[in-house]
Design a protein around this motif. Sequence first.
Motif, PDB file in Angstrom:
ATOM      1  N   PHE A   1       0.664  -1.261   0.035  1.00 16.28           N
ATOM      2  CA  PHE A   1      -0.019  -0.190   0.019  1.00 16.28           C
ATOM      3  C   PHE A   1       0.891   1.333   0.117  1.00 16.28           C
ATOM      4  CE2 PHE A   1      -2.167  -3.266   2.513  1.00 16.28           C
ATOM      5  CZ  PHE A   1      -3.195  -3.499   1.623  1.00 16.28           C
ATOM      6  N   LYS A   2       0.178   2.130  -0.897  1.00 18.92           N
ATOM      7  CA  LYS A   2       0.931   3.558  -0.703  1.00 18.92           C
ATOM      8  C   LYS A   2       0.317   4.430   0.428  1.00 18.92           C
ATOM      9  CE  LYS A   2       2.829   3.136  -5.275  1.00 18.92           C
ATOM     10  NZ  LYS A   2       2.908   3.902  -6.625  1.00 18.92           N
ATOM     11  N   SER A   3      -0.937   4.169   0.503  1.00 17.26           N
ATOM     12  CA  SER A   3      -1.823   4.998   1.145  1.00 17.26           C
ATOM     13  C   SER A   3      -1.574   4.866   2.789  1.00 17.26           C
ATOM     14  CB  SER A   3      -3.156   4.835   0.896  1.00 17.26           C
ATOM     15  OG  SER A   3      -4.058   5.182   2.034  1.00 17.26           O
ATOM     16  N   LYS A   4      -1.175   5.935   3.436  1.00 19.02           N
ATOM     17  CA  LYS A   4      -0.823   5.719   5.135  1.00 19.02           C
ATOM     18  C   LYS A   4      -2.383   5.043   5.689  1.00 19.02           C
ATOM     19  CE  LYS A   4       2.152   9.794   5.114  1.00 19.02           C
ATOM     20  NZ  LYS A   4       2.386  10.947   5.966  1.00 19.02           N
ATOM     21  N   GLU A   5      -3.299   5.331   5.100  1.00 16.36           N
ATOM     22  CA  GLU A   5      -4.633   4.795   5.855  1.00 16.36           C
ATOM     23  C   GLU A   5      -4.755   3.109   5.728  1.00 16.36           C
ATOM     24  OE1 GLU A   5      -7.781   7.107   4.068  1.00 16.36           O
ATOM     25  OE2 GLU A   5      -6.785   8.902   4.200  1.00 16.36           O
ATOM     26  N   LEU A   6      -4.201   2.783   4.512  1.00 14.91           N
ATOM     27  CA  LEU A   6      -4.336   1.537   4.309  1.00 14.91           C
ATOM     28  C   LEU A   6      -3.360   0.519   5.023  1.00 14.91           C
ATOM     29  CD1 LEU A   6      -5.352   1.338   0.545  1.00 14.91           C
ATOM     30  CD2 LEU A   6      -6.638   0.727   2.290  1.00 14.91           C
ATOM     31  N   ILE A   7      -2.133   1.513   5.096  1.00 14.11           N
ATOM     32  CA  ILE A   7      -1.034   0.819   5.870  1.00 14.11           C
ATOM     33  C   ILE A   7      -1.849   0.586   7.322  1.00 14.11           C
ATOM     34  CG2 ILE A   7       1.312   1.236   6.881  1.00 14.11           C
ATOM     35  CD1 ILE A   7       1.868   2.547   4.109  1.00 14.11           C
ATOM     36  N   HIS A   8      -2.133   1.642   7.909  1.00 13.88           N
ATOM     37  CA  HIS A   8      -2.771   1.891   9.375  1.00 13.88           C
ATOM     38  C   HIS A   8      -3.714   0.601   9.545  1.00 13.88           C
ATOM     39  CE1 HIS A   8      -3.569   3.611  13.148  1.00 13.88           C
ATOM     40  NE2 HIS A   8      -4.913   3.039  12.943  1.00 13.88           N
ATOM     41  N   LEU A   9      -4.658   0.305   8.590  1.00 19.48           N
ATOM     42  CA  LEU A   9      -5.596  -0.280   8.734  1.00 19.48           C
ATOM     43  C   LEU A   9      -5.103  -1.739   8.619  1.00 19.48           C
ATOM     44  CD1 LEU A   9      -8.757  -0.984   8.942  1.00 19.48           C
ATOM     45  CD2 LEU A   9      -8.720  -0.983   6.311  1.00 19.48           C
ATOM     46  N   GLU A  10      -4.250  -2.265   7.667  1.00 12.81           N
ATOM     47  CA  GLU A  10      -3.575  -3.587   7.734  1.00 12.81           C
ATOM     48  C   GLU A  10      -2.903  -3.841   8.975  1.00 12.81           C
ATOM     49  OE1 GLU A  10      -0.211  -6.220   7.218  1.00 12.81           O
ATOM     50  OE2 GLU A  10       0.081  -4.054   7.262  1.00 12.81           O
ATOM     51  N   GLU A  11      -2.152  -2.950   9.607  1.00 16.68           N
ATOM     52  CA  GLU A  11      -1.462  -3.217  10.881  1.00 16.68           C
ATOM     53  C   GLU A  11      -2.475  -3.093  12.241  1.00 16.68           C
ATOM     54  OE1 GLU A  11       0.992   0.356  11.082  1.00 16.68           O
ATOM     55  OE2 GLU A  11       2.536  -0.614   9.609  1.00 16.68           O
ATOM     56  N   ASN A  12      -3.652  -2.783  11.945  1.00 14.62           N
ATOM     57  CA  ASN A  12      -4.411  -2.612  13.075  1.00 14.62           C
ATOM     58  C   ASN A  12      -5.628  -3.588  13.095  1.00 14.62           C
ATOM     59  OD1 ASN A  12      -3.178  -0.448  15.122  1.00 14.62           O
ATOM     60  ND2 ASN A  12      -2.811   0.370  13.178  1.00 14.62           N
ATOM     61  N   ILE A  13      -6.025  -3.820  11.986  1.00 19.78           N
ATOM     62  CA  ILE A  13      -7.359  -4.550  11.897  1.00 19.78           C
ATOM     63  C   ILE A  13      -7.771  -5.663  12.791  1.00 19.78           C
ATOM     64  CG2 ILE A  13      -7.000  -5.892   9.842  1.00 19.78           C
ATOM     65  CD1 ILE A  13      -9.748  -5.004   8.728  1.00 19.78           C
ATOM     66  N   TYR A  14      -6.732  -6.643  12.721  1.00 20.87           N
ATOM     67  CA  TYR A  14      -6.783  -7.845  13.628  1.00 20.87           C
ATOM     68  C   TYR A  14      -6.114  -7.786  14.977  1.00 20.87           C
ATOM     69  CZ  TYR A  14      -8.801  -9.809   9.294  1.00 20.87           C
ATOM     70  OH  TYR A  14      -9.558 -10.215   8.479  1.00 20.87           O
ATOM     71  N   SER A  15      -5.516  -6.588  15.352  1.00 12.17           N
ATOM     72  CA  SER A  15      -4.910  -6.448  16.541  1.00 12.17           C
ATOM     73  C   SER A  15      -5.632  -6.221  17.762  1.00 12.17           C
ATOM     74  CB  SER A  15      -3.917  -5.093  16.292  1.00 12.17           C
ATOM     75  OG  SER A  15      -3.250  -4.935  17.646  1.00 12.17           O
ATOM     76  N   ASN A  16      -5.515  -6.957  18.848  1.00 11.71           N
ATOM     77  CA  ASN A  16      -6.257  -6.810  20.120  1.00 11.71           C
ATOM     78  C   ASN A  16      -6.011  -5.469  20.715  1.00 11.71           C
ATOM     79  OD1 ASN A  16      -7.243  -9.339  20.036  1.00 11.71           O
ATOM     80  ND2 ASN A  16      -5.474 -10.299  20.996  1.00 11.71           N
ATOM     81  N   ILE A  17      -4.855  -4.880  20.514  1.00 13.11           N
ATOM     82  CA  ILE A  17      -4.250  -3.401  21.117  1.00 13.11           C
ATOM     83  C   ILE A  17      -4.159  -2.628  19.864  1.00 13.11           C
ATOM     84  CG2 ILE A  17      -3.000  -2.144  22.509  1.00 13.11           C
ATOM     85  CD1 ILE A  17      -2.152  -4.754  23.949  1.00 13.11           C
ATOM     86  N   TYR A  18      -5.171  -1.946  19.528  1.00 11.62           N
ATOM     87  CA  TYR A  18      -5.009  -1.127  18.304  1.00 11.62           C
ATOM     88  C   TYR A  18      -4.821   0.320  18.479  1.00 11.62           C
ATOM     89  CZ  TYR A  18      -9.861   0.100  19.327  1.00 11.62           C
ATOM     90  OH  TYR A  18     -10.882   0.496  19.873  1.00 11.62           O
ATOM     91  N   LYS A  19      -4.100   1.000  17.398  1.00  9.53           N
ATOM     92  CA  LYS A  19      -3.916   2.387  17.586  1.00  9.53           C
ATOM     93  C   LYS A  19      -4.863   3.197  16.685  1.00  9.53           C
ATOM     94  CE  LYS A  19       1.024   1.714  17.678  1.00  9.53           C
ATOM     95  NZ  LYS A  19       2.326   1.992  17.189  1.00  9.53           N
ATOM     96  N   LYS A  20      -5.432   4.200  17.113  1.00 15.86           N
ATOM     97  CA  LYS A  20      -6.290   5.125  16.452  1.00 15.86           C
ATOM     98  C   LYS A  20      -5.874   6.136  15.309  1.00 15.86           C
ATOM     99  CE  LYS A  20     -10.178   8.379  17.604  1.00 15.86           C
ATOM    100  NZ  LYS A  20     -11.113   8.983  18.350  1.00 15.86           N
TER     101      LYS A  20
END
Length: 354
Positions: A76-95
């Motif tokens: 992904f080039k989009s920061k939003e998609l990168i953030h989503l990929e990193e946090n979508i399945y994480s129990n402790i997620y970042k906003k």
Amino acid sequence: MFGFTPQEYFVIEELMKKAKEINITICADNLNTENSDEDSDVFYSNKVTANKIMKIAERNNVKVEETVYLDKAKRFKSKELIHLEENIYSNIYKKYLSEPKDIELFLSMNPYSEIEYVANKIIENVRENGYKYKEIGIITKNIDTYSGLIKAIFSKYDIPVYIDEKKDLSQNILIKYIISLLDVFAKNWSYESVMAYTKTKFINITDEEIYKLENYCKKWGIKYSKWYKEDWKFGENDENLKYLNNIRRKIIIPLISFKEKCYKNMSAKDLSKAIYEFLLDNKIDKMLKEKANSLSKENLDLASEYEVSFNTVIKILDEIVKVFGNEILSFEKYASFLKLSFAENGLRKIACKF
């Protein structure tokens, strides 16, 4: 990846014994299963698979190199998609603190309104934002639900579309033809097998001729050697018998020719060759091209299927040769392997070319 079958693990083990080096890629955040929970860890099954493979390596004294972790997202080039990929399945997620620009949610009442909305967004992006149709992709995990709707709605909006979906090969007309060919001999010229072969539309007989032939065969119990031993002489006037026997010959002559090329204890390689030659002798490849050309303006899906099916089948025959080679296979066993191969493969369909 969601693991391998026992047979596939066996193949991997044999490869380990013979190959100089094997590289296996697994999608996971790490390979540790001890601190993972099967219900909450989306990568749990992949971790189990990795551990099984490493145990196989250990059992065979195969050295396992240091694991390489590709932890930087390059998709992904989009920061939003990168953030989503990193946090979508994480129990402790970042906003995500910024206002989203690349991700939009739309709540629809049903799949139809959903596709209508997508079509309007595509038109908007093409007309106002300078996009080309080929630069736009639609991703869904439920292609069976959306495929028909996309074709119908996109056609209404004049949006060209390529749908990357697989069609069950076992329903393909050429596949049915080959399976029915083998079934004739596997089932010793049973009435059902010969009629199934006859109805595949690759034989130069009309629906009316099939109907009359079917009635005659049911009436007089035509099966087994009655198909080919001698001309039929049961209960009809000479003109009708001549007519029915002409139909019969159109069916049995190619079948007898194929059987004469086959012999007892035939290898998979030789039987594959006989099937290939049978298809060419009966000009099946040319028939498929003619069917594809005639359908190209009416049913592009079906035309595309006919266009690629011959080459797809030849590739599958080649695969069987590679796997079984000179192993002896009966018609019945060969047909079962063909069905299995066809179930594992698929024909790509093109809804509309750009």
